[in-house]
Scaffold this motif. Structure first.
Motif, mmCIF file in Angstrom:
data_model
loop_
_atom_site.group_PDB
_atom_site.id
_atom_site.type_symbol
_atom_site.label_atom_id
_atom_site.label_comp_id
_atom_site.label_asym_id
_atom_site.label_seq_id
_atom_site.Cartn_x
_atom_site.Cartn_y
_atom_site.Cartn_z
ATOM 1 N N SER A 146 0.812 -1.205 0.000
ATOM 2 C CA SER A 146 0.000 0.000 0.000
ATOM 3 C C SER A 146 0.852 1.265 0.000
ATOM 4 C CB SER A 146 -0.927 -0.003 1.219
ATOM 5 O OG SER A 146 -1.405 1.280 1.500
ATOM 6 N N GLY A 147 1.746 1.353 0.963
ATOM 7 C CA GLY A 147 2.526 2.575 1.117
ATOM 8 C C GLY A 147 1.765 3.671 1.834
ATOM 9 N N LYS A 148 0.509 3.406 2.220
ATOM 10 C CA LYS A 148 -0.300 4.393 2.931
ATOM 11 C C LYS A 148 -0.042 4.312 4.439
ATOM 12 C CE LYS A 148 -4.080 3.949 -0.441
ATOM 13 N NZ LYS A 148 -5.505 3.558 -0.626
ATOM 14 N N HIS A 149 -0.067 5.464 5.103
ATOM 15 C CA HIS A 149 0.074 5.540 6.566
ATOM 16 C C HIS A 149 1.378 4.918 7.053
ATOM 17 C CE1 HIS A 149 -4.089 6.742 6.421
ATOM 18 N NE2 HIS A 149 -4.455 5.575 5.922
ATOM 19 N N VAL A 150 2.403 4.917 6.235
ATOM 20 C CA VAL A 150 3.678 4.336 6.639
ATOM 21 C C VAL A 150 4.351 5.212 7.685
ATOM 22 C CG1 VAL A 150 5.998 3.722 5.873
ATOM 23 C CG2 VAL A 150 4.030 3.115 4.476
ATOM 24 N N LYS A 151 4.841 4.601 8.740
ATOM 25 C CA LYS A 151 5.615 5.277 9.772
ATOM 26 C C LYS A 151 7.001 4.632 9.824
ATOM 27 C CE LYS A 151 1.640 6.635 12.610
ATOM 28 N NZ LYS A 151 1.855 8.073 12.485
ATOM 29 N N PRO A 152 7.964 5.273 10.506
ATOM 30 C CA PRO A 152 9.315 4.718 10.531
ATOM 31 C C PRO A 152 9.354 3.249 10.951
ATOM 32 C CG PRO A 152 9.307 6.902 11.489
ATOM 33 C CD PRO A 152 7.875 6.535 11.246
ATOM 34 N N ASN A 153 10.094 2.463 10.194
ATOM 35 C CA ASN A 153 10.316 1.045 10.491
ATOM 36 C C ASN A 153 9.051 0.197 10.439
ATOM 37 O OD1 ASN A 153 13.161 1.431 11.036
ATOM 38 N ND2 ASN A 153 12.526 2.401 12.947
ATOM 39 N N THR A 154 8.023 0.684 9.754
ATOM 40 C CA THR A 154 6.817 -0.118 9.536
ATOM 41 C C THR A 154 6.468 -0.090 8.054
ATOM 42 O OG1 THR A 154 5.190 1.667 9.803
ATOM 43 C CG2 THR A 154 5.932 0.542 11.812
ATOM 44 N N GLY A 155 5.695 -1.079 7.628
ATOM 45 C CA GLY A 155 5.164 -1.113 6.277
ATOM 46 C C GLY A 155 3.663 -1.301 6.329
ATOM 47 N N THR A 156 2.979 -1.081 5.216
ATOM 48 C CA THR A 156 1.535 -1.293 5.166
ATOM 49 C C THR A 156 1.165 -2.019 3.881
ATOM 50 O OG1 THR A 156 1.105 0.827 4.072
ATOM 51 C CG2 THR A 156 1.039 0.806 6.488
ATOM 52 N N PHE A 157 0.070 -2.758 3.934
ATOM 53 C CA PHE A 157 -0.492 -3.344 2.729
ATOM 54 C C PHE A 157 -2.006 -3.269 2.796
ATOM 55 C CE2 PHE A 157 -0.113 -6.932 5.631
ATOM 56 C CZ PHE A 157 -1.282 -7.656 5.455
ATOM 57 N N GLU A 158 -2.614 -3.332 1.637
ATOM 58 C CA GLU A 158 -4.069 -3.203 1.521
ATOM 59 C C GLU A 158 -4.688 -4.564 1.287
ATOM 60 O OE1 GLU A 158 -7.293 -0.325 -0.757
ATOM 61 O OE2 GLU A 158 -5.141 -0.131 -1.129
ATOM 62 N N LEU A 159 -5.706 -4.898 2.073
ATOM 63 C CA LEU A 159 -6.367 -6.191 1.929
ATOM 64 C C LEU A 159 -6.979 -6.339 0.548
ATOM 65 C CD1 LEU A 159 -8.170 -6.462 5.402
ATOM 66 C CD2 LEU A 159 -5.958 -7.421 4.717
ATOM 67 N N SER A 160 -6.890 -7.540 -0.010
ATOM 68 C CA SER A 160 -7.413 -7.785 -1.351
ATOM 69 C C SER A 160 -8.929 -7.822 -1.400
ATOM 70 C CB SER A 160 -6.860 -9.112 -1.889
ATOM 71 O OG SER A 160 -5.464 -9.048 -2.024
ATOM 72 N N ALA A 161 -9.551 -8.090 -0.262
ATOM 73 C CA ALA A 161 -11.013 -8.161 -0.198
ATOM 74 C C ALA A 161 -11.461 -7.745 1.193
ATOM 75 C CB ALA A 161 -11.496 -9.578 -0.508
ATOM 76 N N PRO A 162 -12.662 -7.208 1.337
ATOM 77 C CA PRO A 162 -13.156 -6.811 2.662
ATOM 78 C C PRO A 162 -13.228 -8.006 3.605
ATOM 79 C CG PRO A 162 -14.562 -5.945 0.916
ATOM 80 C CD PRO A 162 -13.663 -6.956 0.277
ATOM 81 N N VAL A 163 -12.863 -7.793 4.869
ATOM 82 C CA VAL A 163 -12.940 -8.899 5.827
ATOM 83 C C VAL A 163 -14.384 -9.310 6.080
ATOM 84 C CG1 VAL A 163 -10.774 -8.372 6.969
ATOM 85 C CG2 VAL A 163 -12.867 -7.271 7.770
ATOM 86 N N SER A 164 -15.331 -8.466 5.690
ATOM 87 C CA SER A 164 -16.745 -8.837 5.845
ATOM 88 C C SER A 164 -17.071 -10.100 5.052
ATOM 89 C CB SER A 164 -17.653 -7.695 5.392
ATOM 90 O OG SER A 164 -17.415 -7.352 4.034
ATOM 91 N N GLU A 165 -16.290 -10.378 4.018
ATOM 92 C CA GLU A 165 -16.507 -11.598 3.241
ATOM 93 C C GLU A 165 -16.146 -12.850 4.033
ATOM 94 O OE1 GLU A 165 -14.946 -11.570 -0.692
ATOM 95 O OE2 GLU A 165 -15.639 -9.539 -1.128
ATOM 96 N N LEU A 166 -15.444 -12.662 5.155
ATOM 97 C CA LEU A 166 -15.141 -13.773 6.058
ATOM 98 C C LEU A 166 -16.142 -13.835 7.209
ATOM 99 C CD1 LEU A 166 -11.271 -13.382 6.312
ATOM 100 C CD2 LEU A 166 -12.513 -15.110 5.026
ATOM 101 N N GLY A 167 -17.129 -12.950 7.178
ATOM 102 C CA GLY A 167 -18.145 -12.962 8.220
ATOM 103 C C GLY A 167 -17.727 -12.250 9.488
ATOM 104 N N ILE A 168 -16.744 -11.327 9.391
ATOM 105 C CA ILE A 168 -16.311 -10.574 10.565
ATOM 106 C C ILE A 168 -16.269 -9.087 10.229
ATOM 107 C CG2 ILE A 168 -14.986 -12.444 11.605
ATOM 108 C CD1 ILE A 168 -12.475 -11.294 10.393
ATOM 109 N N ALA A 169 -16.360 -8.262 11.280
ATOM 110 C CA ALA A 169 -16.365 -6.813 11.070
ATOM 111 C C ALA A 169 -14.958 -6.252 10.964
ATOM 112 C CB ALA A 169 -17.113 -6.129 12.211
ATOM 113 N N ASP A 170 -13.993 -6.890 11.649
ATOM 114 C CA ASP A 170 -12.608 -6.432 11.614
ATOM 115 C C ASP A 170 -11.700 -7.589 11.991
ATOM 116 O OD1 ASP A 170 -12.475 -6.575 14.538
ATOM 117 O OD2 ASP A 170 -13.644 -4.711 14.519
ATOM 118 N N ILE A 171 -10.395 -7.343 11.974
ATOM 119 C CA ILE A 171 -9.447 -8.422 12.270
ATOM 120 C C ILE A 171 -8.879 -8.292 13.679
ATOM 121 C CG2 ILE A 171 -8.843 -8.652 9.839
ATOM 122 C CD1 ILE A 171 -6.158 -7.252 10.532
ATOM 123 N N ASP A 172 -9.544 -7.524 14.558
ATOM 124 C CA ASP A 172 -9.079 -7.408 15.937
ATOM 125 C C ASP A 172 -8.812 -8.793 16.516
ATOM 126 O OD1 ASP A 172 -9.325 -4.726 15.754
ATOM 127 O OD2 ASP A 172 -11.000 -4.507 17.160
ATOM 128 N N GLY A 173 -7.665 -8.945 17.147
ATOM 129 C CA GLY A 173 -7.254 -10.252 17.651
ATOM 130 C C GLY A 173 -6.158 -10.860 16.795
#
Length: 299
Positions: free
Chosen positions: A225-252
């Motif tokens: 993704s490159g979005k919201h990158v902070k020092p020594n971290t990276g980011t990526f964008e999910l290929s599909a909404p997690v709602s397709e797995l029947g959950i609201a978010d990936i907390d945990g």
């Protein structure tokens, strides 16, 4: 080609001794339900397309089959484990929060997770199974945490006791070979696919009435993704909404290992990208793997 540099690291770390518990301490729950919710096969479709290899040479298209990619992903993700905490509730003695993974480095064996996953608990309450489904909690020796409050410092490493754990369990193939991963380039290349496996809280709420402990994982993929990158971290964008797995978010799922994969003419290239610490709006942040490797060298 997407890249970003290393930035500053740390000066020291804190170390806390952990009380020891017999390695043959078994789960006293009636049963455990184990399931894995997989995201749509975006990862497999994307990674199996003909494309330039890791070297970027267009003369060598990548035509690795979906089955080989799938097997590689499944093998890598076997290192993930739940964070299981023993509590004082006489009716249901365990609580689940967060994810971690097994890693071997310089002959030592570790359980790696996000530091915030330990909040609210005494470390002596933590129970980890090296062999999933065995009901055996393996003895830990020492907790190491990276000092500081920056996102890249949200890291905790727990060492397994080599004297109290049988060699056959410490020899489990589920431990990642971190010595090997530490030799790979730290840059992120265009075309590589990210994948992780975690234990979302929404799907792991115990069945209190029947004393059933749930062990539900999600296997999710995405792209740089490159979005919201902070020092020594990276980011990526999910290929599909997690709602397709029947959950609201990936907390945990914090503490999950994040991998990068790429199909080549002669197989599947992969490396450890880092440790998952945050997700919002489909953007996942992870601590760069080189932070973990440098930390392990210090302890």
């Amino acid at each position: 080609m997407a890249r970003h540099g290393r930035g500053q690291c740390w000066k020291n770390s804190s170390e806390v001794s952990i009380g020891r518990r017999p390695s043959e301490d078994r789960l006293s729950l009636h049963r455990v339900i184990r399931t894995n919710l997989k995201s749509p096969v975006v990862l497999l479709k994307e990674a199996s397309r003909s494309r330039a290899c890791m070297s970027g040479n267009p003369k060598h298209p990548c035509r690795v089959g979906v089955a080989e990619i799938k097997n590689t992903v499944e093998t890598l993700l076997k290192c993930s484990r739940q964070l299981l905490w023993e509590n004082d509730d006489p009716h249901f003695e365990f609580t689940i929060t967060g994810t971690g993974f097994l890693g071997r480095f310089k002959g030592r064996h570790f359980f790696i997770t996000a530091k915030h996953c330990l909040d609210g608990y005494e470390i002596n309450q933590l129970r980890v199974e090296i062999v999933p489904g065995s009901g055996i909690f393996d003895a830990r020796k020492t907790l190491h945490v990276l000092q500081g409050k920056e996102p890249y410092q949200d890291l905790a490493v727990i060492e397994f006791d080599p004297d109290l754990n049988p060699k056959e369990r410490l020899g489990s193939a589920d431990f990642l070979d971190l010595d090997y991963f530490a030799t790979l380039p730290a840059v992120h290349l265009a075309g590589w696919v990210f994948a992780f496996r975690g234990y979302p809280a929404e799907k792991n709420t115990p069945d209190w009435d029947n004393k059933v402990l749930k062990n539900t994982t999600i296997s999710v993929d995405g792209h740089w993704s490159g979005k919201h990158v902070k020092p020594n971290t990276g980011t990526f964008e999910l290929s599909a909404p997690v709602s397709e797995l029947g959950i609201a978010d990936i907390d945990g799922s914090s503490g999950s290992p994040v991998f990068e994969l790429f199909s080549k003419t002669d197989g599947v290239a992969y490396k450890l990208a880092g440790v998952l610490v945050w997700e919002q709006g489909g953007i996942v942040r992870f601590i760069e793997a080189y932070i973990l490797f440098e930390f392990l060298k210090k302890i």
